[in-house]
Write a protein that holds these residues in place. Structure first.
Motif, PDB file in Angstrom:
ATOM      1  N   UNK A  82       0.684  13.506   7.351  1.00 44.73           N
ATOM      2  CA  UNK A  82       0.236  12.142   7.624  1.00 44.73           C
ATOM      3  C   UNK A  82      -0.581  11.585   6.459  1.00 44.73           C
ATOM      4  N   UNK A  83      -1.277  12.450   5.733  1.00 46.34           N
ATOM      5  CA  UNK A  83      -1.986  12.001   4.530  1.00 46.34           C
ATOM      6  C   UNK A  83      -0.970  11.496   3.509  1.00 46.34           C
ATOM      7  N   UNK A  84       0.093  12.263   3.315  1.00 44.49           N
ATOM      8  CA  UNK A  84       1.144  11.846   2.381  1.00 44.49           C
ATOM      9  C   UNK A  84       1.773  10.530   2.830  1.00 44.49           C
ATOM     10  N   UNK A  85       1.943  10.370   4.133  1.00 44.93           N
ATOM     11  CA  UNK A  85       2.486   9.126   4.672  1.00 44.93           C
ATOM     12  C   UNK A  85       1.548   7.952   4.371  1.00 44.93           C
ATOM     13  N   UNK A  86       0.236   8.181   4.506  1.00 47.67           N
ATOM     14  CA  UNK A  86      -0.732   7.139   4.198  1.00 47.67           C
ATOM     15  C   UNK A  86      -0.676   6.709   2.745  1.00 47.67           C
ATOM     16  N   UNK A  87      -0.511   7.675   1.847  1.00 42.66           N
ATOM     17  CA  UNK A  87      -0.380   7.358   0.420  1.00 42.66           C
ATOM     18  C   UNK A  87       0.857   6.486   0.190  1.00 42.66           C
ATOM     19  N   UNK A  88       1.964   6.845   0.828  1.00 41.61           N
ATOM     20  CA  UNK A  88       3.198   6.067   0.686  1.00 41.61           C
ATOM     21  C   UNK A  88       3.028   4.651   1.214  1.00 41.61           C
ATOM     22  N   UNK A  89       2.360   4.511   2.349  1.00 43.07           N
ATOM     23  CA  UNK A  89       2.149   3.183   2.930  1.00 43.07           C
ATOM     24  C   UNK A  89       1.332   2.315   1.976  1.00 43.07           C
ATOM     25  N   UNK A  90       0.232   2.847   1.446  1.00 44.34           N
ATOM     26  CA  UNK A  90      -0.587   2.089   0.510  1.00 44.34           C
ATOM     27  C   UNK A  90       0.195   1.678  -0.722  1.00 44.34           C
ATOM     28  N   UNK A 110      -8.633   7.077   2.966  1.00 47.80           N
ATOM     29  CA  UNK A 110      -8.567   7.466   1.557  1.00 47.80           C
ATOM     30  C   UNK A 110      -7.117   7.496   1.074  1.00 47.80           C
ATOM     31  N   UNK A 111      -6.225   8.008   1.897  1.00 51.58           N
ATOM     32  CA  UNK A 111      -4.821   8.105   1.514  1.00 51.58           C
ATOM     33  C   UNK A 111      -4.239   6.731   1.205  1.00 51.58           C
ATOM     34  N   UNK A 112      -4.475   5.766   2.080  1.00 46.12           N
ATOM     35  CA  UNK A 112      -3.940   4.423   1.859  1.00 46.12           C
ATOM     36  C   UNK A 112      -4.558   3.781   0.625  1.00 46.12           C
ATOM     37  N   UNK A 113      -5.868   3.948   0.443  1.00 42.90           N
ATOM     38  CA  UNK A 113      -6.524   3.420  -0.764  1.00 42.90           C
ATOM     39  C   UNK A 113      -5.956   4.063  -2.019  1.00 42.90           C
ATOM     40  N   UNK A 114      -5.728   5.358  -1.961  1.00 44.21           N
ATOM     41  CA  UNK A 114      -5.183   6.084  -3.114  1.00 44.21           C
ATOM     42  C   UNK A 114      -3.798   5.561  -3.467  1.00 44.21           C
ATOM     43  N   UNK A 115      -2.945   5.429  -2.477  1.00 46.34           N
ATOM     44  CA  UNK A 115      -1.595   4.935  -2.724  1.00 46.34           C
ATOM     45  C   UNK A 115      -1.594   3.543  -3.320  1.00 46.34           C
ATOM     46  N   UNK A 116      -2.463   2.681  -2.792  1.00 41.53           N
ATOM     47  CA  UNK A 116      -2.534   1.303  -3.291  1.00 41.53           C
ATOM     48  C   UNK A 116      -3.017   1.267  -4.729  1.00 41.53           C
ATOM     49  N   UNK A 117      -4.090   1.997  -5.013  1.00 40.59           N
ATOM     50  CA  UNK A 117      -4.667   1.972  -6.357  1.00 40.59           C
ATOM     51  C   UNK A 117      -3.715   2.558  -7.383  1.00 40.59           C
ATOM     52  N   UNK A 118      -3.110   3.691  -7.062  1.00 42.92           N
ATOM     53  CA  UNK A 118      -2.212   4.342  -8.015  1.00 42.92           C
ATOM     54  C   UNK A 118      -0.944   3.525  -8.258  1.00 42.92           C
TER      55      UNK A 118
END
Length: 261
Positions: A82-90, A110-118
């Motif tokens: 689910x963390x990986x999913x959050x990164x993908x969503x962001x 954090x996952x969603x923020x990370x995905x968005x920023x990266x």
């Protein structure tokens, strides 16, 4: 007239009588450092703190581009699916041109923020003061920590055009149902609410249908307020389609002749 009735003090719009009269004046409490400090913990002073948070929040977010709030558990660690999913969503939201707004904490926020920023998008965190330490995560471009939950919720609602809900506990459910209630009661313009993870959210969707709808506690069309999907691409498609539909309807209403015409 009794002695108590004769004792009156007016402090601006306030009136004190008898034993309710404070031992010090407002100016004295403000200027005398040696005086009592309990007054800074009173409800009138809290109103100013609330006002300050609202002003600061509006100031921070007033020029935010189109944004999506992403909610989810603070307890899920990196490496979890689910963390990986959050990164993908962001990341997908950033690629679609949306800023990502989260609660600013660890886990799926954090996952969603990370995905968005990266992915080169704008990453925003709206944290909350809690009894246990929870600082803003390191993937935030703009952030603010609030004292009051209800002020923080106001910022989520005012500056987001959609809600994306990843797996989470009581806090996530609170945010989900508040959003659904605001849309259902038309307190906010209808915007999409997307739950990500059929395996996690499917049981809740079934309960809403089998218990709430079956007992006529909601209307049939209320089932459409919340959509359940699995992939980040589906999340973005739903949000885009919803916003395009709202824009089309707005243009049609602007073109429609008014009563004077």
């Amino acid at each position: 007239m009794t002695e108590a009735q004769e004792q009156v003090r007016r402090a601006g719009p306030l009136t004190y009588r008898g034993s309710s009269i404070p031992n010090t004046t407002t100016d004295q409490r403000l200027l005398d450092r040696r005086g009592p400090s309990e007054w800074v913990h009173t409800d009138p002073w809290r109103v100013l703190r609330i006002q300050s948070e609202v002003v600061e929040g509006f100031g921070l977010l007033s020029e935010l581009p189109a944004a999506v709030s992403v909610f989810g558990s603070a307890r899920i660690k990196p490496g979890d699916r689910y963390y990986d999913l959050g990164v993908e969503v962001g990341a997908k939201l950033a690629q679609a041109g949306y800023a990502t707004v989260t609660g600013g904490g660890p886990g799926l926020m954090e996952a969603a923020n990370k995905g968005a920023q990266e992915a080169g998008g704008l990453s925003v965190g709206l944290g909350i003061e809690l009894p246990f330490e929870q600082s803003l995560n390191e993937y935030i471009d703009m952030g603010m920590t609030f004292r009051y939950f209800f002020v923080r919720k106001l910022m989520f609602v005012k500056y987001s055009q959609a809600f994306v809900v990843l797996p989470g506990g009581f806090g996530t459910l609170d945010e989900l149902f508040e959003a659904a209630t605001l849309v259902q009661t038309r307190k906010v313009t209808r915007f999409p609410i997307v739950l990500v993870g059929t395996e996690f959210w499917g049981g809740l969707r079934d309960w809403i249908r089998d218990s709430l709808l079956e007992n006529e506690l909601i209307k049939k069309h209320d089932m459409e307020l919340v959509q359940v999907v699995d992939g980040p691409e589906e999340v973005v498609d739903i949000i885009r389609d919803s916003h395009m539909d709202m824009a089309r309807r707005y243009e049609e209403s602007e073109e429609r002749p008014g009563p004077e015409q």
